[in-house]
Scaffold this active site. Structure first.
Site, mmCIF file in Angstrom:
data_model
loop_
_atom_site.group_PDB
_atom_site.id
_atom_site.type_symbol
_atom_site.label_atom_id
_atom_site.label_comp_id
_atom_site.label_asym_id
_atom_site.label_seq_id
_atom_site.Cartn_x
_atom_site.Cartn_y
_atom_site.Cartn_z
ATOM 1 C CB THR A 61 5.525 6.226 -1.528
ATOM 2 O OG1 THR A 61 4.578 6.591 -0.510
ATOM 3 C CG2 THR A 61 6.694 7.199 -1.488
ATOM 4 C CB ALA A 101 -0.958 -0.018 1.188
ATOM 5 C CB CYS A 102 1.929 3.552 2.702
ATOM 6 S SG CYS A 102 0.289 3.761 3.439
ATOM 7 C CB VAL A 103 6.165 0.844 0.600
ATOM 8 C CG1 VAL A 103 7.407 0.634 -0.265
ATOM 9 C CG2 VAL A 103 6.574 1.088 2.046
#
Length: 233
Positions: A178, A173-175
């Site tokens: 990004t 998700a966030c990695v």
């Protein structure tokens, strides 16, 4: 019957080998490479993710045994060469799920972002083992990507950064978002293998394989340290 970790790793490796053959035949897995000025972007290595007892808690064995030690090594290198470091975390000011207006948007309809309340600083503070020092920036985000709706791209460009080394959680998700947004915004993207975690078995391995094929180069901590030293030298 649930798969044990070794069997899961074996099956993933088998899938990756076949996937590599297919990708390379079709021109994937090219190298984006390092530029001349890297920055470290550490995503959500805050207590709600790095310590036990929270809905967002990630694999503690990997966190304590690989991610935190790897981050400490990277931070020593970035600090020694006076390169930019951005610590990213996530928290919300209006965490009432019944509110008519909230900075959570609609994300709370999928995951429990309401537990990370801005008032509880200890939850969203960066893990003390890799705490920011003077001259490093802590960025508060509201969505998965550290770039979405934030000042990240602007402050990196102002510092002359052309390459981002991305670490943190979660791989799926966030990695990942990004990294995808970083590449889309024109930065060379490097995913640091030992410093990326998740909650679900196999999620890190699969996402790093797929990221390496499409959105970033995956390198080990030691490879990153060696490359940064060579650039600085």
């Amino acid at each position: 019957m649930a798969l044990d970790a070794k069997e899961l790793d074996r099956l993933l490796e088998q899938a990756f080998n076949e996937g590599t053959r297919l990708y390379q035949e079709r021109g994937f897995q090219r190298r984006v490479g390092f530029g001349s000025r890297p920055a470290l972007v550490s995503v959500d290595l805050a207590n709600a993710w790095t310590r036990p007892g929270n809905p967002f808690t990630c694999d503690q064995e990997k966190m304590d045994g690989e991610i935190i030690p790897g981050m400490q090594k990277l931070l020593r290198t970035f600090r020694a060469h006076k390169l930019p470091v951005v610590h990213v975390t996530t928290a919300y000011e209006i965490t009432d799920r019944n509110a008519s207006f909230t900075d959570m948007g609609l994300w709370h309809d999928k995951i429990p972002v309401d537990v990370v309340n801005l008032k509880d600083r200890d939850l969203w503070a960066i893990d003390s083992r890799i705490a920011p020092i003077e001259g490093e920036y802590t960025l508060l985000k509201k969505r998965a990507s550290a770039f979405h709706g934030t000042e990240l791209a602007g402050i990196l460009r102002a510092a002359g950064v052309d390459t981002i080394l991305v670490t943190g959680v979660t791989a799926c998700a966030c990695v990942r978002t990004t990294i995808c947004d970083g590449l889309a915004d024109g930065f060379r993207t490097i995913a640091v293998k030992e410093c990326i975690g998740d909650r679900v078995p196999g999620a890190v391995a699969w996402n790093l394989f797929d990221i390496d094929a499409k959105f970033a180069d995956v390198h080990t901590v030691d490879e990153c340290v060696e490359k940064i030293a060579a650039l600085a030298g």
